[in-house]
Motif scaffolding. Structure first.
Motif, PDB file in Angstrom:
ATOM      1  N   UNK A 155     -11.052  -2.355  -6.919  1.00 30.19           N
ATOM      2  CA  UNK A 155     -11.641  -2.494  -5.692  1.00 30.19           C
ATOM      3  C   UNK A 155     -12.242  -1.180  -5.277  1.00 30.19           C
ATOM      4  N   UNK A 156     -11.682  -0.177  -5.791  1.00 28.26           N
ATOM      5  CA  UNK A 156     -12.145   1.130  -5.198  1.00 28.26           C
ATOM      6  C   UNK A 156     -11.389   2.117  -6.060  1.00 28.26           C
ATOM      7  N   UNK A 157     -11.652   3.521  -5.659  1.00 28.02           N
ATOM      8  CA  UNK A 157     -11.076   4.807  -6.204  1.00 28.02           C
ATOM      9  C   UNK A 157     -10.613   5.648  -5.261  1.00 28.02           C
ATOM     10  N   UNK A 158      -9.498   6.501  -5.266  1.00 31.53           N
ATOM     11  CA  UNK A 158      -8.886   7.001  -4.244  1.00 31.53           C
ATOM     12  C   UNK A 158      -8.295   8.330  -4.632  1.00 31.53           C
ATOM     13  N   UNK A 159      -8.367   9.625  -4.442  1.00 30.29           N
ATOM     14  CA  UNK A 159      -7.756  10.536  -4.846  1.00 30.29           C
ATOM     15  C   UNK A 159      -6.093  10.489  -4.223  1.00 30.29           C
ATOM     16  N   UNK A 160      -6.093   9.895  -3.040  1.00 36.77           N
ATOM     17  CA  UNK A 160      -4.724   9.856  -2.222  1.00 36.77           C
ATOM     18  C   UNK A 160      -4.090   8.848  -3.012  1.00 36.77           C
ATOM     19  N   UNK A 161      -2.704   9.199  -3.052  1.00 36.00           N
ATOM     20  CA  UNK A 161      -1.360   8.521  -3.710  1.00 36.00           C
ATOM     21  C   UNK A 161      -0.244   9.003  -3.203  1.00 36.00           C
ATOM     22  N   UNK A 162       0.771   8.100  -2.526  1.00 37.11           N
ATOM     23  CA  UNK A 162       1.913   8.622  -2.183  1.00 37.11           C
ATOM     24  C   UNK A 162       3.039   8.512  -3.417  1.00 37.11           C
ATOM     25  N   UNK A 163       2.607   7.397  -4.251  1.00 35.77           N
ATOM     26  CA  UNK A 163       3.504   7.081  -5.233  1.00 35.77           C
ATOM     27  C   UNK A 163       5.069   6.826  -4.909  1.00 35.77           C
ATOM     28  N   UNK A 164       4.985   6.310  -3.695  1.00 35.40           N
ATOM     29  CA  UNK A 164       6.462   5.829  -3.159  1.00 35.40           C
ATOM     30  C   UNK A 164       6.997   4.524  -4.157  1.00 35.40           C
ATOM     31  N   UNK A 165       8.313   4.523  -4.284  1.00 35.79           N
ATOM     32  CA  UNK A 165       8.784   3.306  -5.105  1.00 35.79           C
ATOM     33  C   UNK A 165      10.183   2.858  -4.249  1.00 35.79           C
ATOM     34  N   UNK A 166       9.762   2.261  -3.081  1.00 31.58           N
ATOM     35  CA  UNK A 166      10.989   1.874  -2.168  1.00 31.58           C
ATOM     36  C   UNK A 166      10.934   0.258  -2.082  1.00 31.58           C
ATOM     37  N   UNK A 167       9.762  -0.343  -2.200  1.00 31.53           N
ATOM     38  CA  UNK A 167       9.606  -1.680  -1.909  1.00 31.53           C
ATOM     39  C   UNK A 167       9.235  -2.778  -3.107  1.00 31.53           C
ATOM     40  N   UNK A 212       0.886  -1.348   0.193  1.00 33.15           N
ATOM     41  CA  UNK A 212      -0.086   0.175   0.246  1.00 33.15           C
ATOM     42  C   UNK A 212       0.922   1.310  -0.182  1.00 33.15           C
ATOM     43  N   UNK A 213       0.593   2.016  -0.987  1.00 33.35           N
ATOM     44  CA  UNK A 213       1.368   3.592  -1.117  1.00 33.35           C
ATOM     45  C   UNK A 213       2.478   3.463  -1.965  1.00 33.35           C
ATOM     46  N   UNK A 214       3.057   2.112  -2.243  1.00 27.69           N
ATOM     47  CA  UNK A 214       4.361   1.942  -2.997  1.00 27.69           C
ATOM     48  C   UNK A 214       3.873   1.084  -4.283  1.00 27.69           C
ATOM     49  N   UNK A 215       4.021   1.991  -5.427  1.00 30.46           N
ATOM     50  CA  UNK A 215       3.731   1.212  -6.677  1.00 30.46           C
ATOM     51  C   UNK A 215       4.849   0.784  -7.549  1.00 30.46           C
ATOM     52  N   UNK A 216       6.104   0.586  -6.998  1.00 32.21           N
ATOM     53  CA  UNK A 216       7.177   0.032  -7.505  1.00 32.21           C
ATOM     54  C   UNK A 216       7.035  -1.183  -8.142  1.00 32.21           C
ATOM     55  N   UNK A 257      -7.483   3.064   0.756  1.00 39.32           N
ATOM     56  CA  UNK A 257      -7.187   4.475   1.049  1.00 39.32           C
ATOM     57  C   UNK A 257      -6.250   5.086   0.462  1.00 39.32           C
ATOM     58  N   UNK A 258      -5.814   4.712  -0.562  1.00 33.66           N
ATOM     59  CA  UNK A 258      -4.695   5.271  -1.315  1.00 33.66           C
ATOM     60  C   UNK A 258      -4.644   4.481  -2.735  1.00 33.66           C
ATOM     61  N   UNK A 259      -4.358   5.378  -3.830  1.00 36.85           N
ATOM     62  CA  UNK A 259      -4.367   4.804  -5.195  1.00 36.85           C
ATOM     63  C   UNK A 259      -2.899   3.963  -5.287  1.00 36.85           C
ATOM     64  N   UNK A 260      -3.206   2.846  -6.120  1.00 37.49           N
ATOM     65  CA  UNK A 260      -1.729   2.100  -6.555  1.00 37.49           C
ATOM     66  C   UNK A 260      -1.618   2.147  -7.909  1.00 37.49           C
TER      67      UNK A 260
END
Length: 217
Positions: free
Chosen positions: A132-144, A62-66, A90-93
């Motif tokens: 499964x859902x839609x969310x405007x939140x997205x950190x877009x991290x690329x760490x994992x 969650x929160x990481x789209x790498x 609770x956050x977009x991937x």
């Protein structure tokens, strides 16, 4: 030692894919022995979107789209990216940037056990997208970087690379690669039976007909 990501796994043949091209997921579910239906909250972003292709699996965080970016790069044209973030909504991937990459790579569609963003724009595109859902939140991290092209459980169903994914307005079903031919044989029987019943019901409405309908559904 770095793990090896195997991307040349067996995939459904052209003829096998053709057998499912016009069948809806409800009938395919019957043909598959009522197995493989993913959670009902996974739905197409736009009515009429359809998934049909081999699963390329990816398990992100969650929160990481790498992991999603890596999967898009490694998947073959026509593959369905099956991207799990454990149902996190609770956050977009996934969003329009990743969709652009996926479309340019020729992917057959996207299935996300999580949330997407940029929904209004992506509804206008031809890339089939289920989430499964839609969310405007997205950190877009690329760490994992999570597992790629490996068996995983998605929305309650075990899916392996190369399994068939079919999705439509009713939902999504996964069929194990090893069970494709058996499912196709049963699907053809059901399609013939349904055609006969629909023809019968269109001209009669006897008590016997209602019993036949009850037995079917």
């Amino acid at each position: 030692m770095a793990s090896v990501i195997k991307t040349d796994f067996p995939r459904p043949s052209v003829d096998q894919l053709a057998a499912f091209k016009t069948a809806n997921t409800a009938l395919i579910y019957q043909a598959a022995g009522q197995r493989g239906a993913l959670h009902s909250t996974l739905k197409p972003l736009r009515p009429g979107f359809r998934l049909l292709g081999a699963a390329f699996t990816a398990a992100g965080f969650p929160g990481d789209n790498l992991t999603g970016h890596a999967a898009i790069t490694l998947a073959q044209p026509g593959d369905i990216l099956v991207y799990s973030v454990d149902g996190f909504t609770q956050g977009a991937s996934f969003g329009d940037m990743m969709a652009t990459l996926a479309a340019n790579r020729g992917l057959g569609g996207i299935l996300i056990d999580g949330a997407i963003r940029d929904a209004a724009l992506l509804r206008t595109w031809d890339l089939p997208l289920f989430a499964r859902g839609i969310s405007l939140k997205s950190r877009g991290e690329k760490a994992q970087l999570g597992p790629l092209a490996a068996p995983l459980t998605v929305a309650g169903v075990q899916i392996s690379p190369g399994d068939l994914i079919v999705g439509d307005d009713d939902g999504v079903i996964a069929i194990a690669y090893a069970r494709l031919d058996d499912t196709i044989a049963r699907l053809r029987q059901l399609q013939e039976e349904k055609t006969r019943l629909l023809h019968r019901f269109s001209s009669t409405a006897t008590q016997e007909d209602w019993q036949a309908l009850k037995a079917w559904e």
